[in-house]
Design an enzyme around this catalytic site. Structure first.
Site, PDB file in Angstrom:
ATOM      1  N   LYS A  95      -5.106 -10.476  -7.151  1.00  0.00           N
ATOM      2  CA  LYS A  95      -6.312 -10.770  -6.356  1.00  0.00           C
ATOM      3  C   LYS A  95      -7.404  -9.737  -6.656  1.00  0.00           C
ATOM      4  CE  LYS A  95      -6.126  -8.340  -1.997  1.00  0.00           C
ATOM      5  NZ  LYS A  95      -6.959  -8.228  -0.873  1.00  0.00           N
ATOM      6  N   LYS A 151     -10.691  -4.091  -3.957  1.00  0.00           N
ATOM      7  CA  LYS A 151     -11.441  -2.833  -4.065  1.00  0.00           C
ATOM      8  C   LYS A 151     -10.539  -1.704  -4.536  1.00  0.00           C
ATOM      9  CE  LYS A 151     -13.213  -2.728   0.583  1.00  0.00           C
ATOM     10  NZ  LYS A 151     -12.911  -3.815   1.278  1.00  0.00           N
ATOM     11  N   LYS A 209       0.815  -1.221   0.000  1.00  0.00           N
ATOM     12  CA  LYS A 209       0.000   0.000   0.000  1.00  0.00           C
ATOM     13  C   LYS A 209       0.847   1.269   0.000  1.00  0.00           C
ATOM     14  CE  LYS A 209      -4.326  -1.977   1.343  1.00  0.00           C
ATOM     15  NZ  LYS A 209      -5.631  -1.824   1.901  1.00  0.00           N
TER      16      LYS A 209
HETATM   17  P1  ATP Z   1      -8.163  -3.381  -0.513  1.00  0.00           P
HETATM   18  O1  ATP Z   1      -7.817  -3.806  -1.886  1.00  0.00           O
HETATM   19  O2  ATP Z   1      -8.642  -1.971  -0.433  1.00  0.00           O
HETATM   20  O3  ATP Z   1      -7.121  -3.746   0.497  1.00  0.00           O
HETATM   21  P2  ATP Z   1      -9.753  -5.668  -0.328  1.00  0.00           P
HETATM   22  O4  ATP Z   1     -10.715  -5.764  -1.431  1.00  0.00           O
HETATM   23  O5  ATP Z   1      -8.483  -6.476  -0.411  1.00  0.00           O
HETATM   24  O6  ATP Z   1      -9.420  -4.168  -0.108  1.00  0.00           O
HETATM   25  P3  ATP Z   1     -10.202  -5.805   2.536  1.00  0.00           P
HETATM   26  O7  ATP Z   1     -11.151  -4.805   3.069  1.00  0.00           O
HETATM   27  O8  ATP Z   1      -8.737  -5.603   2.762  1.00  0.00           O
HETATM   28  O9  ATP Z   1     -10.501  -6.044   0.991  1.00  0.00           O
HETATM   29  O10 ATP Z   1     -10.558  -7.245   3.082  1.00  0.00           O
HETATM   30  C1  ATP Z   1     -11.724  -7.634   3.752  1.00  0.00           C
HETATM   31  C2  ATP Z   1     -11.679  -9.164   3.911  1.00  0.00           C
HETATM   32  O11 ATP Z   1     -11.841  -9.768   2.630  1.00  0.00           O
HETATM   33  C3  ATP Z   1     -10.370  -9.697   4.480  1.00  0.00           C
HETATM   34  O12 ATP Z   1     -10.646 -10.790   5.341  1.00  0.00           O
HETATM   35  C4  ATP Z   1      -9.630 -10.169   3.275  1.00  0.00           C
HETATM   36  O13 ATP Z   1      -8.704 -11.185   3.573  1.00  0.00           O
HETATM   37  C5  ATP Z   1     -10.767 -10.676   2.382  1.00  0.00           C
HETATM   38  N1  ATP Z   1     -10.430 -10.564   0.962  1.00  0.00           N
HETATM   39  C6  ATP Z   1     -10.125  -9.430   0.299  1.00  0.00           C
HETATM   40  N2  ATP Z   1      -9.907  -9.681  -1.004  1.00  0.00           N
HETATM   41  C7  ATP Z   1     -10.074 -11.015  -1.162  1.00  0.00           C
HETATM   42  C8  ATP Z   1      -9.974 -11.894  -2.283  1.00  0.00           C
HETATM   43  N3  ATP Z   1      -9.677 -11.452  -3.491  1.00  0.00           N
HETATM   44  N4  ATP Z   1     -10.222 -13.207  -2.091  1.00  0.00           N
HETATM   45  C9  ATP Z   1     -10.547 -13.670  -0.863  1.00  0.00           C
HETATM   46  N5  ATP Z   1     -10.645 -12.902   0.231  1.00  0.00           N
HETATM   47  C10 ATP Z   1     -10.416 -11.594   0.103  1.00  0.00           C
END
Ligand code: ATP
Ligand code: LTN
Length: 346
Positions: free
Chosen positions: A212, A215, A131
């Site tokens: 992955k 968001k 990040k």
């Molecule tokens: P950012 O990209 O802004 O970090 P994110 O989409 O990765 O956001 P988070 O808010 O960090 O999402 O994660 C919320 C939950 O969803 C966490 O438990 C994280 O491990 C899970 N998670 C996030 N992305 C994935 C993914 N692609 N597959 C499975 N689990 C996920």
């Protein structure tokens, strides 16, 4: 000094070392609409395991401050995320659901725990490296973020933390600093284990199966939001990249297909092998058409419940305030114990 090693997956039959009902804690940042990765990697597991455990779930708005945020947007996103949890099936009658900043114990505990956390430990966190992207002008909060996450978990005597794969390192750090506190000041914290399911822990972007689904770094066609309308879901699935070949069969050289098969399997309840069998000789077109319908069928009820709940935000606020009261009743005595053991107060 490192905490004893752990296994990453807990089961509902775990009784732990204390013989009490196992406690689950997890949280998500209110940083925008939830996507299928968040749902399959985390939220869905929170809901399905709800009856087997004592659960505490949190909208971690303080964590969202680690990146630049607009106050009006943050407040709206916080309410929306909590509403989405309820729409997905979190039941406030059996689960404590609250907003992190409503329970001020988390922030105070963070300062105390920062004194037992090493700079080098934080510097090794891959989420910080990703990040911050090597820049110096990121906030100090982005760097100390994992200490706050550790406090979220440790304040509630948490046994299990259901998260996606990307959070494993943060849970390991939580164990290490919890263990260090226990060694230095006497047994205070339960050391939690990450609960990471082998399937769905890392849902990949639809337009790039090597990244992955995310968001913050996703393109419009890379993710399916829980609030997407059926037509948007159909369009995104149709455009999802596939691997070379035409057979619906996963494998080490088929990252795109593996991802779509995982999504199909988790949402339909059929194993990947069964799905492969169902589509023998049928090709990608038929598979993607049906996959879109499976996603639509699972997400539509959530989207509809969300619309209903959105009509009564005061009821959601009431649930969150009640959750905060219940959370404080657990976190307060734990923080008092920390302060006492560290020699604070006279
Ligand atoms: P950012 O990209 O802004 O970090 P994110 O989409 O990765 O956001 P988070 O808010 O960090 O999402 O994660 C919320 C939950 O969803 C966490 O438990 C994280 O491990 C899970 N998670 C996030 N992305 C994935 C993914 N692609 N597959 C499975 N689990 C996920
Ligand atoms: N860092 C997590 C969000 C988070 C969390 C927690 C998860 C904050 N506190 C406690 C589990 C337990 C994320 O970025 N997804």
């Amino acid at each position: 000094m490192v905490a004893p090693t752990i296994q990453s997956t807990g089961t509902a039959t775990d009784t732990g070392t204390t013989g009490r009902r196992q406690r689950v804690f997890s949280g998500m940042q209110p940083s925008g609409n939830l996507h299928l990765g968040n749902y399959l990697g985390a939220l869905r597991n929170w809901v399905t395991q709800q009856e087997a455990y004592t659960n505490v779930f949190c909208v971690v708005d303080l964590h969202a401050l680690s990146l630049p945020t607009d106050p009006v947007e943050l407040r709206a996103n916080t309410l929306e995320l909590a509403t989405t949890f309820l729409a997905a099936g979190i039941d406030p009658a059996q689960t404590i659901l609250f907003v992190q900043s409503d329970v001020r114990e988390h922030s105070e505990a963070q300062w105390l725990m920062s004194s037992v956390t090493q700079f080098g430990e934080l510097r090794r966190m891959t989420q910080f490296k990703d990040k911050s992207d090597g820049r110096d002008d990121v906030s100090a909060a982005l760097f100390t973020y994992p200490i706050l996450q550790a406090c979220d978990i440790l304040l509630y005597d948490t046994d299990l933390v259901p998260v996606g794969e990307d959070q494993k390192q943060h849970i390991e750090l939580t164990r290490d600093i919890g263990h260090r506190f226990n060694t230095r000041y006497g047994e205070t914290f339960v050391l939690p284990r990450p609960d990471i399911k082998p399937e769905g822990a890392r849902i990949m972007a639809l337009d790039n199966p090597l990244k992955k689904m995310s968001k913050s770094s996703g393109t419009a066609n890379s993710l399916i939001y829980l609030v997407d309308e059926p037509d948007a879901i159909r369009r995104k699935v149709r455009r999802a990249v596939t691997d070379s070949g035409s057979e619906v069969r996963g494998g080490t050289d088929k990252p795109a297909l593996n991802n779509l098969l995982t999504i199909y399997s988790l949402l339909s309840g059929r194993s990947v092998a069964q799905v492969e069998q169902d589509y023998e000789g049928k090709g990608y077109g038929a598979f993607k058409g049906d996959l879109a319908e499976v996603v639509v069928e699972k997400l539509t009820p959530i989207r509809e419940r969300l619309e209903t709940l959105n009509a009564d935000p005061d009821e959601v606020r009431r649930i969150l305030h009640d959750g905060a009261d219940r959370a404080r009743a657990i976190a307060g005595p734990k923080l008092d114990q920390m302060r006492d053991r560290m020699g604070l107060g006279i």
